[in-house]
Design a protein around this motif. Sequence first.
Motif, PDB file in Angstrom:
ATOM      1  N   GLY A  81       1.080  -1.299  -0.165  1.00 12.02           N
ATOM      2  CA  GLY A  81      -0.477  -0.171  -0.075  1.00 12.02           C
ATOM      3  C   GLY A  81       1.277   0.845  -0.196  1.00 12.02           C
ATOM      4  N   VAL A  82       0.740   2.320  -0.715  1.00 10.81           N
ATOM      5  CA  VAL A  82       0.827   3.501  -0.031  1.00 10.81           C
ATOM      6  C   VAL A  82      -0.201   4.329  -0.108  1.00 10.81           C
ATOM      7  CG1 VAL A  82       1.778   6.169  -1.838  1.00 10.81           C
ATOM      8  CG2 VAL A  82       1.973   3.359  -3.109  1.00 10.81           C
ATOM      9  N   THR A  83       0.712   5.345   1.014  1.00  8.49           N
ATOM     10  CA  THR A  83      -0.042   5.612   2.254  1.00  8.49           C
ATOM     11  C   THR A  83       0.228   6.649   3.103  1.00  8.49           C
ATOM     12  OG1 THR A  83      -2.003   5.623   4.079  1.00  8.49           O
ATOM     13  CG2 THR A  83      -0.582   4.402   4.575  1.00  8.49           C
ATOM     14  N   TRP A  84      -0.089   7.951   4.502  1.00  8.75           N
ATOM     15  CA  TRP A  84       0.588   8.348   5.131  1.00  8.75           C
ATOM     16  C   TRP A  84       0.631   7.647   6.457  1.00  8.75           C
ATOM     17  CZ3 TRP A  84      -2.382  13.711   4.676  1.00  8.75           C
ATOM     18  CH2 TRP A  84      -2.574  14.074   3.747  1.00  8.75           C
ATOM     19  N   GLY A 132     -11.712  24.288   6.791  1.00  7.51           N
ATOM     20  CA  GLY A 132     -11.536  23.346   6.488  1.00  7.51           C
ATOM     21  C   GLY A 132     -10.420  22.156   6.339  1.00  7.51           C
ATOM     22  N   TYR A 133     -10.461  20.869   6.737  1.00 12.17           N
ATOM     23  CA  TYR A 133     -10.033  19.674   7.394  1.00 12.17           C
ATOM     24  C   TYR A 133     -10.438  18.740   6.322  1.00 12.17           C
ATOM     25  CZ  TYR A 133     -12.576  17.941  10.764  1.00 12.17           C
ATOM     26  OH  TYR A 133     -13.734  17.418  12.078  1.00 12.17           O
ATOM     27  N   TRP A 134      -9.358  17.578   6.423  1.00  9.73           N
ATOM     28  CA  TRP A 134     -10.008  16.351   5.257  1.00  9.73           C
ATOM     29  C   TRP A 134      -9.938  15.002   6.796  1.00  9.73           C
ATOM     30  CZ3 TRP A 134      -5.785  17.222   1.722  1.00  9.73           C
ATOM     31  CH2 TRP A 134      -6.301  18.110   0.816  1.00  9.73           C
ATOM     32  N   PRO A 135     -10.815  14.760   7.345  1.00  7.82           N
ATOM     33  CA  PRO A 135     -10.691  13.834   8.514  1.00  7.82           C
ATOM     34  C   PRO A 135     -10.329  12.782   7.241  1.00  7.82           C
ATOM     35  CG  PRO A 135     -13.002  13.631   7.342  1.00  7.82           C
ATOM     36  CD  PRO A 135     -12.384  14.767   6.639  1.00  7.82           C
ATOM     37  N   ASN A 136     -10.439  11.422   9.030  1.00  6.53           N
ATOM     38  CA  ASN A 136      -9.821  10.121   8.597  1.00  6.53           C
ATOM     39  C   ASN A 136      -8.355  10.060   8.211  1.00  6.53           C
ATOM     40  OD1 ASN A 136     -12.794   8.889   8.669  1.00  6.53           O
ATOM     41  ND2 ASN A 136     -12.930   9.785   6.343  1.00  6.53           N
ATOM     42  N   GLY A 137      -7.456  10.819   9.739  1.00  5.95           N
ATOM     43  CA  GLY A 137      -6.111  10.646   9.172  1.00  5.95           C
ATOM     44  C   GLY A 137      -5.475  11.476   8.341  1.00  5.95           C
ATOM     45  N   SER A 138      -5.677  12.619   8.272  1.00  5.60           N
ATOM     46  CA  SER A 138      -5.633  13.268   7.060  1.00  5.60           C
ATOM     47  C   SER A 138      -5.489  15.030   7.812  1.00  5.60           C
ATOM     48  CB  SER A 138      -5.795  14.212   5.557  1.00  5.60           C
ATOM     49  OG  SER A 138      -6.489  12.372   4.925  1.00  5.60           O
ATOM     50  N   GLU A 139      -6.025  15.027   8.761  1.00  5.46           N
ATOM     51  CA  GLU A 139      -6.139  16.440   9.830  1.00  5.46           C
ATOM     52  C   GLU A 139      -5.053  16.422  10.531  1.00  5.46           C
ATOM     53  OE1 GLU A 139      -8.666  13.079  12.537  1.00  5.46           O
ATOM     54  OE2 GLU A 139      -7.748  13.574  10.295  1.00  5.46           O
ATOM     55  N   ASP A 299      13.859   9.820   7.453  1.00  3.56           N
ATOM     56  CA  ASP A 299      13.794  10.708   7.720  1.00  3.56           C
ATOM     57  C   ASP A 299      13.932  10.592   9.455  1.00  3.56           C
ATOM     58  OD1 ASP A 299      14.340  13.807   9.419  1.00  3.56           O
ATOM     59  OD2 ASP A 299      13.775  14.195   7.001  1.00  3.56           O
ATOM     60  N   GLU A 300      14.807  10.193  10.028  1.00  5.16           N
ATOM     61  CA  GLU A 300      14.219   9.836  11.585  1.00  5.16           C
ATOM     62  C   GLU A 300      13.830  11.360  12.125  1.00  5.16           C
ATOM     63  OE1 GLU A 300      17.304   7.870  13.451  1.00  5.16           O
ATOM     64  OE2 GLU A 300      17.136   5.871  12.057  1.00  5.16           O
ATOM     65  N   THR A 301      13.865  12.283  11.966  1.00  8.99           N
ATOM     66  CA  THR A 301      13.905  13.419  12.114  1.00  8.99           C
ATOM     67  C   THR A 301      12.636  13.870  12.254  1.00  8.99           C
ATOM     68  OG1 THR A 301      16.007  14.803  13.143  1.00  8.99           O
ATOM     69  CG2 THR A 301      14.665  16.175  12.718  1.00  8.99           C
ATOM     70  N   LEU A 302      12.253  13.443  10.791  1.00  9.83           N
ATOM     71  CA  LEU A 302      10.299  14.238  10.595  1.00  9.83           C
ATOM     72  C   LEU A 302      10.001  12.558  10.935  1.00  9.83           C
ATOM     73  CD1 LEU A 302       8.874  15.891   9.279  1.00  9.83           C
ATOM     74  CD2 LEU A 302       9.185  14.954   7.563  1.00  9.83           C
ATOM     75  N   TRP A 303      10.186  11.044  11.300  1.00 10.54           N
ATOM     76  CA  TRP A 303       9.517  10.393  12.205  1.00 10.54           C
ATOM     77  C   TRP A 303       9.157  11.020  12.656  1.00 10.54           C
ATOM     78  CZ3 TRP A 303       7.192   5.769  11.067  1.00 10.54           C
ATOM     79  CH2 TRP A 303       6.849   4.993  12.391  1.00 10.54           C
ATOM     80  N   ASP A 304      10.226  10.836  13.860  1.00 13.55           N
ATOM     81  CA  ASP A 304      10.237  11.403  15.534  1.00 13.55           C
ATOM     82  C   ASP A 304       8.989  12.464  15.900  1.00 13.55           C
ATOM     83  OD1 ASP A 304      11.965   9.786  16.378  1.00 13.55           O
ATOM     84  OD2 ASP A 304      13.570  11.322  16.347  1.00 13.55           O
ATOM     85  N   GLN A 305       9.526  13.381  14.409  1.00 16.55           N
ATOM     86  CA  GLN A 305       8.433  14.876  15.121  1.00 16.55           C
ATOM     87  C   GLN A 305       6.913  14.376  14.905  1.00 16.55           C
ATOM     88  OE1 GLN A 305       9.699  18.440  13.742  1.00 16.55           O
ATOM     89  NE2 GLN A 305       7.641  18.401  11.779  1.00 16.55           N
ATOM     90  N   THR A 306       6.928  13.520  13.501  1.00 14.81           N
ATOM     91  CA  THR A 306       5.120  13.322  13.186  1.00 14.81           C
ATOM     92  C   THR A 306       5.007  11.925  14.472  1.00 14.81           C
ATOM     93  OG1 THR A 306       5.626  12.285  10.510  1.00 14.81           O
ATOM     94  CG2 THR A 306       4.321  11.361  11.649  1.00 14.81           C
ATOM     95  N   VAL A 307       5.358  10.849  15.402  1.00 17.21           N
ATOM     96  CA  VAL A 307       5.111  10.666  16.488  1.00 17.21           C
ATOM     97  C   VAL A 307       4.926  11.530  17.746  1.00 17.21           C
ATOM     98  CG1 VAL A 307       5.611   8.972  18.572  1.00 17.21           C
ATOM     99  CG2 VAL A 307       6.042   8.327  15.369  1.00 17.21           C
ATOM    100  N   GLU A 308       5.814  12.190  18.423  1.00 15.25           N
ATOM    101  CA  GLU A 308       5.230  13.499  19.470  1.00 15.25           C
ATOM    102  C   GLU A 308       4.109  13.980  18.842  1.00 15.25           C
ATOM    103  OE1 GLU A 308       8.986  15.617  18.963  1.00 15.25           O
ATOM    104  OE2 GLU A 308      10.411  14.128  19.630  1.00 15.25           O
ATOM    105  N   TRP A 309       3.798  14.898  17.287  1.00 18.07           N
ATOM    106  CA  TRP A 309       2.925  15.510  17.151  1.00 18.07           C
ATOM    107  C   TRP A 309       1.533  14.048  17.175  1.00 18.07           C
ATOM    108  CZ3 TRP A 309       1.041  19.952  18.051  1.00 18.07           C
ATOM    109  CH2 TRP A 309       2.316  21.554  17.912  1.00 18.07           C
ATOM    110  N   LEU A 310       1.348  13.334  17.370  1.00 20.88           N
ATOM    111  CA  LEU A 310       0.648  12.179  17.767  1.00 20.88           C
ATOM    112  C   LEU A 310       0.330  11.618  19.374  1.00 20.88           C
ATOM    113  CD1 LEU A 310       0.889   9.865  14.207  1.00 20.88           C
ATOM    114  CD2 LEU A 310      -0.492  11.074  14.248  1.00 20.88           C
TER     115      LEU A 310
END
Length: 361
Positions: A81-84, A132-139, A299-310
């Motif tokens: 799959g290709v996803t976010w 405006g925002y998109w739901p289901n994991g894009s928001e 990119d481990e920095t962006l991985w960490d940033q993604t996890v921290e925000w979630l």
Amino acid sequence: MSRFIGLIFSLLALSAPVIADDGLVPVRLQLQWVTQAQFAGYFVAQAMGFYANEGLDVTILESEGDIQPADAVAAGDAEFGVTWTPTVLQANEGGADLVNIAQIFQRSGTVLVSFAEAGIAEANDIVLKRIGYWPNGSEFEVYALTFHIGSDPVSGEHLQLVEQPFHLGPLINGELDATQALIYNWYGRLLGEVNPATGELYRQDELNIIDFNELGLAMLQDHVIVSADWLAQDGNQEIAAALVRASLRGWIHCRDMADDCVRIIREINPELGESHQQWQMNEVNKLIWPSPAGIGMMDETLWDQTVEWLLRLGALTEAPPVGNYRSDLALAALETLAAEGLDVTGADWQPAEVSVRAGGA
């Protein structure tokens, strides 16, 4: 036959994957949206025989937002799959066991777009505005923006977050002051619309953009996933390595031969507007190149940033364990491609100047 086919035949007695009459291993790749230049590398790998040369017969599956690649791969409806990343991490916390095996986008394509007269030039300007925002994991990047200005996205009384459809109508009609958009898609579509005040197409200087990358709010987006259980079965790691190799080859081709990739995409779907796909291909390349560690690497920095925000947003209850991504397959692919003389980092790549014509034609 490639060396990969020889390996597959040697594994037949060990419950190896089914091989078709043409000697190719059939696999399915589930996209999160329809055919467009966002996914050009995969379609080009298919059209130019890169997958076939690796011993694969890849069926690319579309979605119009009704099929989530994370769900499809977890259910066995597709091998890849290709996803976010946020969607995958939430699925894994819910019991799925999905693995990121190639991080294609090195930057987020999400922006907040508004007309200049709305006065939303920076983050704090969203106060008392209809966003405006998109739901289901894009928001989640929009939610992170509200945290960035010191407000909870759910209970903040001075914010008006509105779930939006997958078109520009609410922004153009004045129902929204700003809209979540992808720089390579909906923003480009807006540039193909006529400004009723001037009778001309909207210019970029008539629009304001808030770039989540610049604010430290960006989260990882397009990457290739598989099920860990599937990957552990005999022969499947070799299949995954082959798909990654061919896909990266496709993306490198789309960097160096962007117009050719647009041609291939439009041959698949002739209804796609040429200038919009040229815009999209150029903007998607900006999200991939340069890839300092090589295309497909995390990119481990962006991985960490993604996890921290979630975690901060409550989208995850705990940090994901080690194993949610692996880079060994991408690294091996890069070594092979680099040995062939291909540029796998794109350090010197420069974007083109692209204009969108009316209606994206």
